[in-house]
Design a protein around this motif. Structure first.
Motif, PDB file in Angstrom:
ATOM      1  N   GLN A 115      50.159  41.698  53.732  1.00  0.00           N
ATOM      2  CA  GLN A 115      48.728  41.723  54.024  1.00  0.00           C
ATOM      3  C   GLN A 115      48.529  40.951  55.314  1.00  0.00           C
ATOM      4  OE1 GLN A 115      46.305  43.226  51.641  1.00  0.00           O
ATOM      5  NE2 GLN A 115      45.280  43.316  53.625  1.00  0.00           N
ATOM      6  N   ARG A 116      48.693  41.687  56.431  1.00  0.00           N
ATOM      7  CA  ARG A 116      48.699  41.013  57.720  1.00  0.00           C
ATOM      8  C   ARG A 116      47.310  40.519  58.128  1.00  0.00           C
ATOM      9  NH1 ARG A 116      47.476  42.544  63.149  1.00  0.00           N
ATOM     10  NH2 ARG A 116      48.824  44.357  63.269  1.00  0.00           N
ATOM     11  N   LEU A 141      50.680  46.256  55.696  1.00  0.00           N
ATOM     12  CA  LEU A 141      51.917  46.832  56.209  1.00  0.00           C
ATOM     13  C   LEU A 141      52.933  46.876  55.084  1.00  0.00           C
ATOM     14  CD1 LEU A 141      52.236  45.024  59.659  1.00  0.00           C
ATOM     15  CD2 LEU A 141      51.171  47.218  59.170  1.00  0.00           C
ATOM     16  N   LEU A 142      53.546  48.046  54.881  1.00  0.00           N
ATOM     17  CA  LEU A 142      54.520  48.220  53.810  1.00  0.00           C
ATOM     18  C   LEU A 142      55.832  48.720  54.388  1.00  0.00           C
ATOM     19  CD1 LEU A 142      51.544  49.568  52.626  1.00  0.00           C
ATOM     20  CD2 LEU A 142      52.816  49.166  50.536  1.00  0.00           C
ATOM     21  N   LYS A 143      56.932  48.144  53.891  1.00  0.00           N
ATOM     22  CA  LYS A 143      58.279  48.553  54.280  1.00  0.00           C
ATOM     23  C   LYS A 143      59.119  48.615  53.010  1.00  0.00           C
ATOM     24  CE  LYS A 143      62.309  47.051  56.983  1.00  0.00           C
ATOM     25  NZ  LYS A 143      62.853  46.013  57.879  1.00  0.00           N
ATOM     26  N   GLY A 144      59.692  49.787  52.740  1.00  0.00           N
ATOM     27  CA  GLY A 144      60.457  49.933  51.513  1.00  0.00           C
ATOM     28  C   GLY A 144      61.530  50.990  51.624  1.00  0.00           C
ATOM     29  N   VAL A 145      62.404  51.021  50.614  1.00  0.00           N
ATOM     30  CA  VAL A 145      63.516  51.965  50.555  1.00  0.00           C
ATOM     31  C   VAL A 145      63.454  52.675  49.206  1.00  0.00           C
ATOM     32  CG1 VAL A 145      66.014  52.250  50.665  1.00  0.00           C
ATOM     33  CG2 VAL A 145      64.907  50.467  52.022  1.00  0.00           C
ATOM     34  N   THR A 146      63.493  54.005  49.226  1.00  0.00           N
ATOM     35  CA  THR A 146      63.468  54.777  47.994  1.00  0.00           C
ATOM     36  C   THR A 146      64.843  54.761  47.332  1.00  0.00           C
ATOM     37  OG1 THR A 146      64.015  56.830  49.153  1.00  0.00           O
ATOM     38  CG2 THR A 146      61.683  56.256  48.971  1.00  0.00           C
ATOM     39  N   GLU A 147      64.887  55.331  46.133  1.00  0.00           N
ATOM     40  CA  GLU A 147      66.157  55.409  45.424  1.00  0.00           C
ATOM     41  C   GLU A 147      67.159  56.275  46.167  1.00  0.00           C
ATOM     42  OE1 GLU A 147      67.034  53.688  43.024  1.00  0.00           O
ATOM     43  OE2 GLU A 147      65.157  52.850  42.265  1.00  0.00           O
ATOM     44  N   GLN A 148      66.683  57.162  47.036  1.00  0.00           N
ATOM     45  CA  GLN A 148      67.574  57.994  47.848  1.00  0.00           C
ATOM     46  C   GLN A 148      68.003  57.286  49.133  1.00  0.00           C
ATOM     47  OE1 GLN A 148      64.539  59.077  46.708  1.00  0.00           O
ATOM     48  NE2 GLN A 148      65.426  60.067  44.890  1.00  0.00           N
ATOM     49  N   SER A 149      67.755  55.972  49.204  1.00  0.00           N
ATOM     50  CA  SER A 149      68.150  55.142  50.356  1.00  0.00           C
ATOM     51  C   SER A 149      67.484  55.592  51.643  1.00  0.00           C
ATOM     52  CB  SER A 149      69.677  55.149  50.527  1.00  0.00           C
ATOM     53  OG  SER A 149      70.307  54.619  49.378  1.00  0.00           O
ATOM     54  N   ARG A 150      66.268  56.088  51.544  1.00  0.00           N
ATOM     55  CA  ARG A 150      65.504  56.491  52.725  1.00  0.00           C
ATOM     56  C   ARG A 150      64.418  55.437  52.987  1.00  0.00           C
ATOM     57  NH1 ARG A 150      65.040  61.281  55.463  1.00  0.00           N
ATOM     58  NH2 ARG A 150      63.153  61.561  56.714  1.00  0.00           N
TER      59      ARG A 150
END
Length: 369
Positions: A150-151, A157-166
């Motif tokens: 929560q800038r 701002l969200l940064k994440g990795v799915t189960e498919q490593s994307r």
């Protein structure tokens, strides 16, 4: 010998991070020196030997992961994003975050904006050595997880990795509501807030998106044989002859150039008047380009809102050169503050007209909010 040890050991842990403000908002800066953090807004302090890095705002850059054809060069990366961003390839600057096989993870930013930010750093007397997107400052997460920063009160701002490593990035205006689009609802999220992340990635190992170093002159000293000197003399003579021909051609073309200027500006009595007319035409073209960029930013924000509100859709659009008009149809109309927030991010004014199941939005690109 302490001074010798200091000279031999680079102070790679000392950084001055600069993040441009949006619109008339001030810049933000973060100084990291010897394990201490100091943050502020406005003109940055003296770097005092620290490495200066420009941090691209998250909602001013695009993140794409796509396949690249074999043999694609660095300067051809913008061609991959031309249709996705609806911008000419020459108007964007691309950097690579990671590369696996033929898969490129690219970050792009408007070339004109980047130039303005770097020019501001130069005015402050700062030499920018690194350039990163704001998302790159956040630490990497395991598959199936995400970081939510929560800038500011109106930006997440969200940064994440799915189960498919994307890997996925998202700049989400909070006024669009808490219902995030896929794949974010399915990721386990860790949240924090503040002007800067409390835990930064290792900056020393973070490569710069763009090479900002000035070109270096390479001087080669090679022994020359007598025959080579004669060859150099012949090349110099040919160069002089070519220069003479080029100057002659330029003199012949002067009347053609004058005719071209008159065709654009009309008959004028002095070069000064021609320069003034050309300046006005150039300003009009710059205004047109600015409005096109504003429309592109509004389109991106509205697309995010429509993805989160499937009951609403656009029925008509129009643009008269200054005002961009949209008609929307759906149910449960949102608060007017939603549209005001979107217009404020772009720096324009908006007028909302409508009832319960339909709205008309008029974004005035000629007015400044």
């Amino acid at each position: 010998m302490k001074w010798l040890e200091r000279w031999q050991s680079p102070r790679a842990s000392n950084w001055l991070l600069l993040r441009p403000g949006l619109g008339h908002a001030p810049w933000s800066w973060l100084r990291l020196a010897d394990g201490r953090r100091e943050a502020g807004e406005g003109p940055p302090p003296s770097p005092d030997g620290a490495c200066v890095a420009l941090v691209l705002p998250g909602n001013q850059c695009s993140h794409c992961q796509l396949a690249a054809p074999p043999g694609l060069k660095r300067d051809e990366w913008p061609l991959l994003l031309e249709e996705r961003l609806l911008q000419p390839a020459e108007s964007i600057r691309c950097g690579c975050v990671s590369r696996q096989g033929n898969q490129l993870e690219l970050v792009s930013v408007d070339q004109a904006l980047l130039g303005q930010w770097l020019a501001q750093c130069t005015d402050w007397g700062l030499v920018v050595e690194r350039c990163w997107a704001e998302f790159q400052l956040m630490a990497d997460t395991p598959a199936g997880t995400a970081l939510c920063w929560q800038r500011s009160p109106d930006l997440l701002l969200l940064k994440g990795v799915t189960e498919q490593s994307r890997q996925h990035w998202l700049a989400w205006p909070t006024l669009l509501g808490p219902n995030l689009p896929a794949p974010w609802p399915g990721l386990q999220r860790e949240q924090f807030e503040g002007a800067w992340p409390p835990r930064l990635v290792a900056l020393e190992r973070l490569p710069s998106l763009f090479d900002l170093r000035p070109a270096r002159e390479l001087r080669l000293r090679l022994p020359m044989a007598p025959g080579q000197w004669r060859l150099i003399g012949a090349c110099a003579l040919l160069g002089l002859l070519w220069s003479g021909l080029w100057l002659t051609q330029q003199w012949r073309q002067s009347e053609v150039y004058k005719a071209q200027v008159v065709a654009v500006t009309g008959p004028l009595t002095s070069p000064r008047q021609a320069a003034q007319v050309l300046k006005r035409l150039r300003q009009a073209e710059e205004d047109r380009q600015l409005r096109l960029r504003q429309i592109e930013q509004l389109q991106a924000a509205l697309q995010q809102w429509l993805q989160a509100q499937p009951a609403w859709h656009i029925t008509a659009t129009g643009f008269d050169g200054q005002r961009w008009t949209l008609r929307l149809r759906g149910d449960q109309p949102p608060a007017a503050a939603t549209w005001e927030a979107i217009a404020k991010q772009v720096g324009v004014l908006v007028e909302v007209v409508g009832g319960e199941d339909q709205l008309q939005l008029v974004f005035d690109l000629g007015a400044v909010s």
